[in-house]
Design an enzyme around this catalytic site. Structure first.
Site, PDB file in Angstrom:
ATOM      1  N   ARG A 175       0.822  -1.221   0.000  1.00  0.00           N
ATOM      2  CA  ARG A 175       0.000   0.000   0.000  1.00  0.00           C
ATOM      3  C   ARG A 175       0.852   1.266   0.000  1.00  0.00           C
ATOM      4  O   ARG A 175       0.470   2.283   0.574  1.00  0.00           O
ATOM      5  CB  ARG A 175      -0.960   0.019   1.191  1.00  0.00           C
ATOM      6  CG  ARG A 175      -1.786  -1.239   1.374  1.00  0.00           C
ATOM      7  CD  ARG A 175      -2.591  -1.593   0.152  1.00  0.00           C
ATOM      8  NE  ARG A 175      -3.312  -2.862   0.323  1.00  0.00           N
ATOM      9  CZ  ARG A 175      -4.013  -3.443  -0.649  1.00  0.00           C
ATOM     10  NH1 ARG A 175      -4.061  -2.904  -1.864  1.00  0.00           N
ATOM     11  NH2 ARG A 175      -4.643  -4.573  -0.426  1.00  0.00           N
TER      12      ARG A 175
ATOM     13  N   GLU B 138      -5.562 -12.339   8.732  1.00  0.00           N
ATOM     14  CA  GLU B 138      -5.315 -12.399   7.293  1.00  0.00           C
ATOM     15  C   GLU B 138      -4.173 -13.349   6.944  1.00  0.00           C
ATOM     16  O   GLU B 138      -3.294 -13.023   6.143  1.00  0.00           O
ATOM     17  CB  GLU B 138      -5.020 -10.996   6.745  1.00  0.00           C
ATOM     18  CG  GLU B 138      -6.207 -10.051   6.891  1.00  0.00           C
ATOM     19  CD  GLU B 138      -5.976  -8.658   6.277  1.00  0.00           C
ATOM     20  OE1 GLU B 138      -6.926  -8.111   5.736  1.00  0.00           O
ATOM     21  OE2 GLU B 138      -4.840  -8.165   6.347  1.00  0.00           O
TER      22      GLU B 138
ATOM     23  N   GLU C  69      -4.399   4.083   1.091  1.00  0.00           N
ATOM     24  CA  GLU C  69      -4.818   2.817   0.499  1.00  0.00           C
ATOM     25  C   GLU C  69      -6.225   2.907  -0.072  1.00  0.00           C
ATOM     26  O   GLU C  69      -6.488   2.444  -1.177  1.00  0.00           O
ATOM     27  CB  GLU C  69      -4.762   1.701   1.553  1.00  0.00           C
ATOM     28  CG  GLU C  69      -5.337   0.377   1.052  1.00  0.00           C
ATOM     29  CD  GLU C  69      -5.294  -0.735   2.100  1.00  0.00           C
ATOM     30  OE1 GLU C  69      -4.774  -0.501   3.206  1.00  0.00           O
ATOM     31  OE2 GLU C  69      -5.765  -1.840   1.786  1.00  0.00           O
TER      32      GLU C  69
ATOM     33  N   ASP D  85     -11.695  -1.234   8.057  1.00  0.00           N
ATOM     34  CA  ASP D  85     -10.344  -1.153   7.519  1.00  0.00           C
ATOM     35  C   ASP D  85     -10.079   0.163   6.790  1.00  0.00           C
ATOM     36  O   ASP D  85      -9.978   0.155   5.563  1.00  0.00           O
ATOM     37  CB  ASP D  85     -10.094  -2.343   6.581  1.00  0.00           C
ATOM     38  CG  ASP D  85      -8.626  -2.482   6.221  1.00  0.00           C
ATOM     39  OD1 ASP D  85      -7.794  -1.850   6.885  1.00  0.00           O
ATOM     40  OD2 ASP D  85      -8.312  -3.234   5.272  1.00  0.00           O
TER      41      ASP D  85
END
Lengths: 684, 684
Positions: free
Chosen positions: A142, A270, A371, A343
């Protein structure tokens, strides 16, 4: 000591050079204030930090000529931590770093033309940290401003050149000038290699450059490191061998970097390994590392950004997972919590963990790198987003329990407080890709120092230092006001053209730049698709998180939870975050939901166009180079805002089956072509 | 005779089918008027043409039920050529074709709801011809609607299927319904192969399908044919062998196609061979062919579109080359002249040849296919462009000597008159790619029949027949009015966003779709570049064709030449065509040239946006299929108009060094990216 002196000389050389050559390529950031005005500065003896403070004052003095300024260490109880007191002809502080911060503040106020006045300034958070999502191969997750300034492409990222070192010094100076005092040097999705000897040697070299500016070095660690680079078979935090491995590793680190800050950990999130892989808890994992770090004064920042493929609403999961663990963490563990429960979206309600945890300290994680807000292509001033988050009332201890108060120690004392920002820095000449992305770096630092600072003040400070001379030209006031206006409206514009009324995460897969409300894929977890979040159907749109739905509202304290729960009292900016709302529902504007949605998207596009007009009118007010760079990027932003509007309206129209109000500009793309475009085009 | 009868039956079957299956895919064009209302029609005996007229009347009758209509051959002197007279219960004509045209006119007036009235209608031009720029491999030069309907991909283009034949019949019927009576079947950049036996056989097959509808077949011929497909060493028109070759070839053609129309010739133009290759003149070349055709009644259409790489202003060359030849051509030769002196630009002044030639007949060549007006992506109704041209006063014989009068025989009698339109027809289901491109085909036919028809009337006719039922629905009047508005403004909008104020030929190289005012290339002739035409510099912009410049103005008659010559009297729509104008020059609006240029480009973009709004409001008024097709194409047009505006303003701004007025929308592209875009993108 001779070595450190040499370092200082190089650093001083650097800061002189930085603003002399090619001054307006953005490389100088907000530190353009070189001056020839003489000043005499006396300090409390000599030390690297004090000498730096004196050098900076001499270099950038814009106060009365030939003044004598006195730097002194003071035990004034009004001064806390690395805070300072400014007086007519003195800076007082408890620490040497306090003197340095006071010097930067004095220079700033001089440059900004604010009259010097007596005041005390103490930092809101004791640890003000940048998180670099830099991979060891030099790429940046990112990142939109080139490659890592820490990890090069050669020699597995281990090479160190003179340019690298100069860059690190310039980086440290910029951070110190806004009060940042910590840097996590590698990606939270961490390679275990970072803890191997060669990389730690490089960390030492970096730390040596950051140290004079008061920047502590931290590392992201991979929970499986004992397996991946050690010789252990597992990384079970209750395994004595594992515990010993971490103790040995920490000892090794501190031998190299005596002021090492600690670890940042993304575990069981994740796909990252974590204590749950061994049937243990986040507490087990965090405490094991905390125990290793504790003897050296190191801390663990344990990320709360966890969620699993489960039927549970993703935004509820972190709270559900961490709340039962409240109080079980060691004192040198802090929970690092993203501003919102999802997020880093253009707009989210605050994370309920801020108000939820009562015994475990919590630190906000903001995302400076854009991002979800246009990479380095779009002008979006994020300070207003962070300000909004910090000012949100959690009602934890009744009214006034803002997120700021919950995290800065005002509500309950903790050994330390902290705040993190995911950096937007790369090796681009201007550091951040978009000139205006520098403002987000700047704003993060300023808010981390003073979480009550208003964004409009931060913007004004940054504009003047970044673009204008200390002595005002005729056009300067107009420029400053115009650009402040753009900055202050920019985030709301982005919300409008991307995700108004509480919509969230309808981004294209992967790049998170363009729109893809249509994104759906049976082969991946539902909460990685767009349709999971907007839930558009023929009845309406939005995620029902009320008590009839996922009941996320009840992760908030009353009276907020009931306020959010009710369609009529839920703030419209969060409407579709908490409610599945019928297309025909009347909003406060009198418009039905569909119409309002259309108008918001259109408003967003027109806002960017108005930014273009405002900016273009400023032609000639500043240097051509940055003027044209921003002009060009606003053009892109304008086109891309239109893509957002068209994509979302044409997609949602399939469900609303209503006409786009005929008095707004029509889409200029077809849905199908947008699906191709956002897939194929280089959007990140 | 049995054969012809079978043909007729197939044709009749076709015209019934055409509108029954998938009616609204555009295939039926403006011929959607099937009806169940009974009518009895009596004709003057039976013939293919008369039978067709009767069948059409029965199929599409929207008059009083059970009426008896009489078709009769008449020697009424008011009726000329294939003209006709309509009466309450009769159609009279001198020719059978006149009856067919009368039948179509009657049906049209019934469908449009105009009360039947007694009137005579005679064609403005005796030859009303489509030019197909179809290559024998099935590709079409400047075609945007698929591949050729005449030349297939298989068997070197020689295959013939039943579908082909049905298509040819449908094509012939559509043409006959608007009065077109000739088709040039192949590209003016002609392959010599067209005159070889196998291709002539195919031409015969096509001609058989066109004949019942009164469409004569013509061919474009390559001047070097005697060399390329004959066995001759040269094609010198004064060489008896060459002359004999053409005579033999013509004889061969007429043996196959007794009603063959003649040749269209592009000679000594853009690399095509011609008589000048042998030191001969256009007269020598044209007359040689004319002599061969004369015994059979064939004609030569000799194109005046010639220009050479020379220092002379390209727009002057055709006039200079042909005027000295005036009167030297055979009587069956006609000069085919593009509407403007350059090449089918969005706006040109008329070609001075229309007023220049006094003894040689001249025919206008219009371009129906939108080579320079958006291909099949943009909605541009060209009727207004042609109307403008036809109504221009050449002052040849004093005031009132319009281009129409100069070409339709009103000013001086000639054996025949003619008009040509470069077709926009391909094998796309809807024939023309863009539904609204059908309107240009329609308008050409209607204007060729009656060069005084107003575009707004043609538009209204076409809209009703193409989209609406004979019996009006509630929404129909609004739709008709709205769409007529769009059509009538569409060409002016295109001029605005492409080339306002007399700018011309600043298209991208090759595709002629997008902008490339920057296009310049030392390796090709100057008059194939954009900079040749706009001549922008720091002083101003425009091509000086005044008496101080190239003196093109003096190819026009007085008082027009002096009017064009003077900056103050030259119509602003031609300003930069005739003048190099300073950026600071004040226009009638009070704006300086640069400002006005900006406002025009912006107005063009906003016009397209208003078309979008207008069209979108019509949702539900017509079939979904065509509604969405047009909606989608307007979106593209809107984007591409913005590309035009941005490209031209950003490019010209480099010379004007003035700000784009701050109150208009800013560019959303950068110049450099547009240069890439127009080069790389599929634009044609």
């Amino acid at each position: 000591m001779a070595y450190i002196k040499r370092m200082i000389i190089v650093a001083l050389l650097m800061l002189t050079q930085a603003t002399l050559l090619k001054a307006e390529d953005g490389q100088a950031l907000w530190l353009r204030g070189n001056s020839n005005i003489k000043v005499t500065v006396s300090g409390p003896g000599h030390s690297p930090v004090v000498d730096l403070a004196i050098a900076e004052l001499k270099r950038g003095w814009h106060g009365k000529p030939d003044m004598v300024l006195n730097l002194r260490i003071s035990d004034n109880p009004a001064i806390k931590g690395d805070g300072f007191q400014l007086e007519e002809s003195a800076i007082s502080a408890r620490t040497e770093l306090g003197l340095l911060y006071g010097a930067y503040e004095l220079l700033r106020s001089q440059y900004l033309g604010s009259p010097a006045r007596r005041f005390v300034s103490n930092p809101s958070y004791s640890r003000r940290i940048l998180n670099h999502w830099d991979n060891l191969d030099g790429s940046i997750e990112r990142g939109y401003a080139g490659r890592s300034i820490f990890w090069g492409e050669k020699e597995n990222g281990l090479s160190i050149t003179e340019q690298d070192k100069e860059k690190w010094t310039a980086y440290a100076r910029a951070n110190a000038s806004i009060g940042i005092n910590g840097s996590v040097l590698n990606n939270v999705n961490a390679s275990a290699k970072i803890l191997s000897k060669p990389y730690l040697e490089k960390v030492r070299a970096i730390a040596e450059r950051l140290r004079p500016y008061g920047i502590k070095t931290y590392l992201s660690v991979n929970f499986s490191s004992p397996v991946l680079i050690g010789k252990l078979k597992k990384a079970d935090p209750l395994d004595p061998q594992v515990q010993q491995w971490w103790k040995d590793k920490v000892k090794e680190i501190y031998a190299l970097i005596p002021d090492f800050g600690g670890f940042l950990v993304k575990a069981n999130s994740e796909g990252q390994p974590g204590p749950q892989d061994y049937g243990r808890t986040h507490v087990d994992g965090a405490n094991m590392m905390a125990d290793a770090l504790e003897p050296f004064g190191g801390i663990v920042m344990w990320r709360a950004f966890v969620y699993n493929p489960s039927p549970e609403d993703r935004t509820k999961q972190a709270y559900k997972e961490f709340l039962p663990l409240d109080g079980a963490f060691r004192k040198n563990v802090i929970l690092q919590v993203k501003n919102g429960p999802l997020d880093f979206q253009p707009r989210e309600p605050f994370s309920p963990l801020f108000g939820g945890m009562t015994k475990t300290p919590v630190m906000p994680e903001f995302q400076i790198t854009q991002e979800y807000l246009g990479g380095s292509k779009q002008l979006v001033f994020l300070s207003t987003l962070w300000e909004e988050c910090l000012n949100n009332d959690t009602f934890k201890n009744g009214k006034g329990s803002t997120v700021a108060a919950c995290t800065d120690g005002s509500l309950s004392k903790t050994d330390f407080t902290a705040i993190a920002g995911v950096a937007n820095i790369g090796n681009d000449v201007n550091w951040t890709g978009h000139t205006f992305a520098q403002a987000n770096w700047y704003a993060f630092g300023r808010l981390a120092w003073n979480n009550k600072l208003e964004s409009k003040v931060i913007a004004a400070e940054w504009i003047k230092q970044t673009f204008l001379d200390s002595k005002e030209k005729k056009t300067d006031a107009k420029f400053a006001k115009t650009v402040q206006g753009i900055m202050m409206e920019s985030r709301e514009a982005a919300v409008d053209y991307m995700m108004p009324l509480g919509l969230h995460h309808i981004f294209a897969e992967g790049h998170h730049y363009g729109p893809a409300p249509w994104f759906s894929n049976d082969k991946i977890r539902a909460d990685w698709t767009s349709v999971y979040y907007h839930k558009a159907d023929e009845q309406g749109i939005g995620f029902d998180r009320t008590r009839n739905g996922s009941d996320a509202v009840d992760q908030y304290h009353e009276p907020l939870s009931s306020k959010l729960n009710s369609l009529s009292t839920c703030p419209e900016i969060y409407l579709l975050w908490f409610h599945h709302v019928p297309w025909s529902y009347r909003l406060k504007s009198g418009n039905d939901l569909w119409t309002e949605l259309c108008l918001r998207y259109d408003r967003g596009v027109n806002k960017v166009r108005s930014f273009q007009k405002d900016w273009d009118r400023m032609d000639g007010a500043i240097d051509k180079e940055r003027f044209q760079e921003v002009q060009s990027k606003l053009r892109t932003q304008s086109r891309d805002a239109q893509i957002w509007k068209d994509a979302c309206l044409l997609y949602f129209q399939q469900f609303s089956k209503r006409e786009i109000p005929f008095d707004i500009e029509r889409p200029v793309h077809d849905l199908q072509s947008l699906k191709e475009l956002t897939k194929s085009r280089d959007y990140n």
